[in-house]
Design an enzyme around this catalytic site. Structure first.
Site, PDB file in Angstrom:
ATOM      1  N   SER A 205       0.822  -1.214   0.000  1.00 44.97           N
ATOM      2  CA  SER A 205       0.000   0.000   0.000  1.00 44.97           C
ATOM      3  C   SER A 205       0.857   1.264   0.000  1.00 44.97           C
ATOM      4  O   SER A 205       2.034   1.246   0.373  1.00 44.97           O
ATOM      5  CB  SER A 205      -0.906   0.009   1.235  1.00 44.97           C
ATOM      6  OG  SER A 205      -1.588  -1.223   1.364  1.00 44.97           O
TER       7      SER A 205
HETATM    8  N1  SAH Z   1      -0.117  -5.070   4.354  1.00 43.19           N
HETATM    9  C1  SAH Z   1       0.433  -5.362   3.061  1.00 43.19           C
HETATM   10  C2  SAH Z   1      -0.490  -4.960   1.930  1.00 43.19           C
HETATM   11  C3  SAH Z   1      -1.064  -6.183   1.350  1.00 43.19           C
HETATM   12  S1  SAH Z   1      -2.278  -6.036   0.095  1.00 43.19           S
HETATM   13  C4  SAH Z   1       1.816  -4.760   2.893  1.00 43.19           C
HETATM   14  O1  SAH Z   1       2.257  -4.017   3.765  1.00 43.19           O
HETATM   15  O2  SAH Z   1       2.477  -5.081   1.896  1.00 43.19           O
HETATM   16  C5  SAH Z   1      -3.530  -7.093   0.778  1.00 43.19           C
HETATM   17  C6  SAH Z   1      -3.174  -8.538   0.968  1.00 43.19           C
HETATM   18  O3  SAH Z   1      -4.343  -9.192   1.480  1.00 43.19           O
HETATM   19  C7  SAH Z   1      -2.794  -9.300  -0.289  1.00 43.19           C
HETATM   20  O4  SAH Z   1      -1.522  -9.838  -0.128  1.00 43.19           O
HETATM   21  C8  SAH Z   1      -3.856 -10.406  -0.391  1.00 43.19           C
HETATM   22  O5  SAH Z   1      -3.348 -11.630  -0.871  1.00 43.19           O
HETATM   23  C9  SAH Z   1      -4.301 -10.526   1.059  1.00 43.19           C
HETATM   24  N2  SAH Z   1      -5.600 -11.135   1.288  1.00 43.19           N
HETATM   25  C10 SAH Z   1      -6.766 -10.990   0.596  1.00 43.19           C
HETATM   26  N3  SAH Z   1      -7.746 -11.719   1.169  1.00 43.19           N
HETATM   27  C11 SAH Z   1      -7.193 -12.361   2.248  1.00 43.19           C
HETATM   28  C12 SAH Z   1      -7.678 -13.256   3.245  1.00 43.19           C
HETATM   29  N4  SAH Z   1      -8.944 -13.676   3.277  1.00 43.19           N
HETATM   30  N5  SAH Z   1      -6.830 -13.699   4.189  1.00 43.19           N
HETATM   31  C13 SAH Z   1      -5.536 -13.309   4.192  1.00 43.19           C
HETATM   32  N6  SAH Z   1      -5.005 -12.461   3.285  1.00 43.19           N
HETATM   33  C14 SAH Z   1      -5.827 -11.998   2.326  1.00 43.19           C
END
Ligand code: SAH
Length: 213
Positions: free
Chosen positions: A61
């Site tokens: 993000s």
């Molecule tokens: N916090 C992260 C941003 C990740 S983007 C960072 O600092 O890089 C959101 C993430 O949520 C993605 O990697 C996606 O695979 C994950 N995601 C989506 N649905 C999910 C679920 N039900 N359980 C766990 N992760 C999930």
């Protein structure tokens, strides 16, 4: 310019100037090397004011959005925090800098490996990553004083509500994958009551799972 200077600039130009005031959040952004959480091809852009691609078609993000969410969580150093959507592991590392213990869940095995590698490299010993459907939370370590969800779902999953401590805060985007999404902050007031605040419009990848899309 070296990465430490780029981080100081990011904090000043992207966070402080837009109203991030929580010193613990600012300190974490100054300390945690974001360039270690993006692929080599993106290292030059690691401190730019933008989300960036990571494996499995996901994104790390925009720094400001992460700072805004972490500030909204009103964290204390003694908190136990649950993050859903580990992605690169960057937000988990920031959390690890701010609180006692962090549990983070990611659905893509590829990203679990990717995040663990960077977190280990930095010695983030208080961050545990697991693979699974984060819409179900991580019941073993509940209750959590704070929960942050980094993907946008249809509503706050019931298991996450249940795993939030009384007085705990939950920050999560709600809304359709390509539609309007709002960041909300839930505060648990009692066994059965929650306050909620709308923190404004945002754009996140979808939360996929049993209690997601
Ligand atoms: N916090 C992260 C941003 C990740 S983007 C960072 O600092 O890089 C959101 C993430 O949520 C993605 O990697 C996606 O695979 C994950 N995601 C989506 N649905 C999910 C679920 N039900 N359980 C766990 N992760 C999930």
């Amino acid at each position: 310019m070296d990465f430490a200077r780029q981080r100081q600039q990011m904090v000043r130009k992207q966070l402080v100037s837009r109203g991030i005031w929580d010193q613990a959040v600012l300190d974490a952004f100054e300390a945690v090397p974001r360039h270690l959480f993006v692929g080599e091809a993106y290292q030059d852009m690691a401190y730019a004011d933008t989300p960036l691609p990571i494996p499995a078609g996901q994104t790390i993000s925009q720094p400001y959005v992460v700072a805004y969410m972490l500030q909204a969580l009103r964290l204390h150093p003694t908190d136990r925090v649950l993050e859903i959507g580990t992605g690169s592991g960057y937000a988990a590392a920031l959390l690890g800098h701010m609180v006692q213990q962090v549990y983070t869940v990611e659905r893509h095995a590829e990203l679990v490996t990717y995040a663990r590698h960077s977190l280990a490299q930095l010695g983030c010993g208080n961050v545990q990553v697991c693979q699974g459907d984060g819409t179900l939370g991580w019941p073993e370590h509940a209750p959590y004083q704070a929960i942050v969800v980094a993907a946008s779902g249809p509503s706050v999953p019931e298991p996450l509500r249940q795993q939030l401590a009384i007085d705990g805060r939950l920050v999560m985007p709600i809304g359709r994958p390509h539609g309007r999404q709002h960041l909300i902050c839930l505060t648990r007031r009692s066994e059965t009551s929650y306050d909620d605040d709308d923190l404004g419009e945002v754009r996140f990848v979808p939360l996929i799972g049993q209690e997601g899309w």
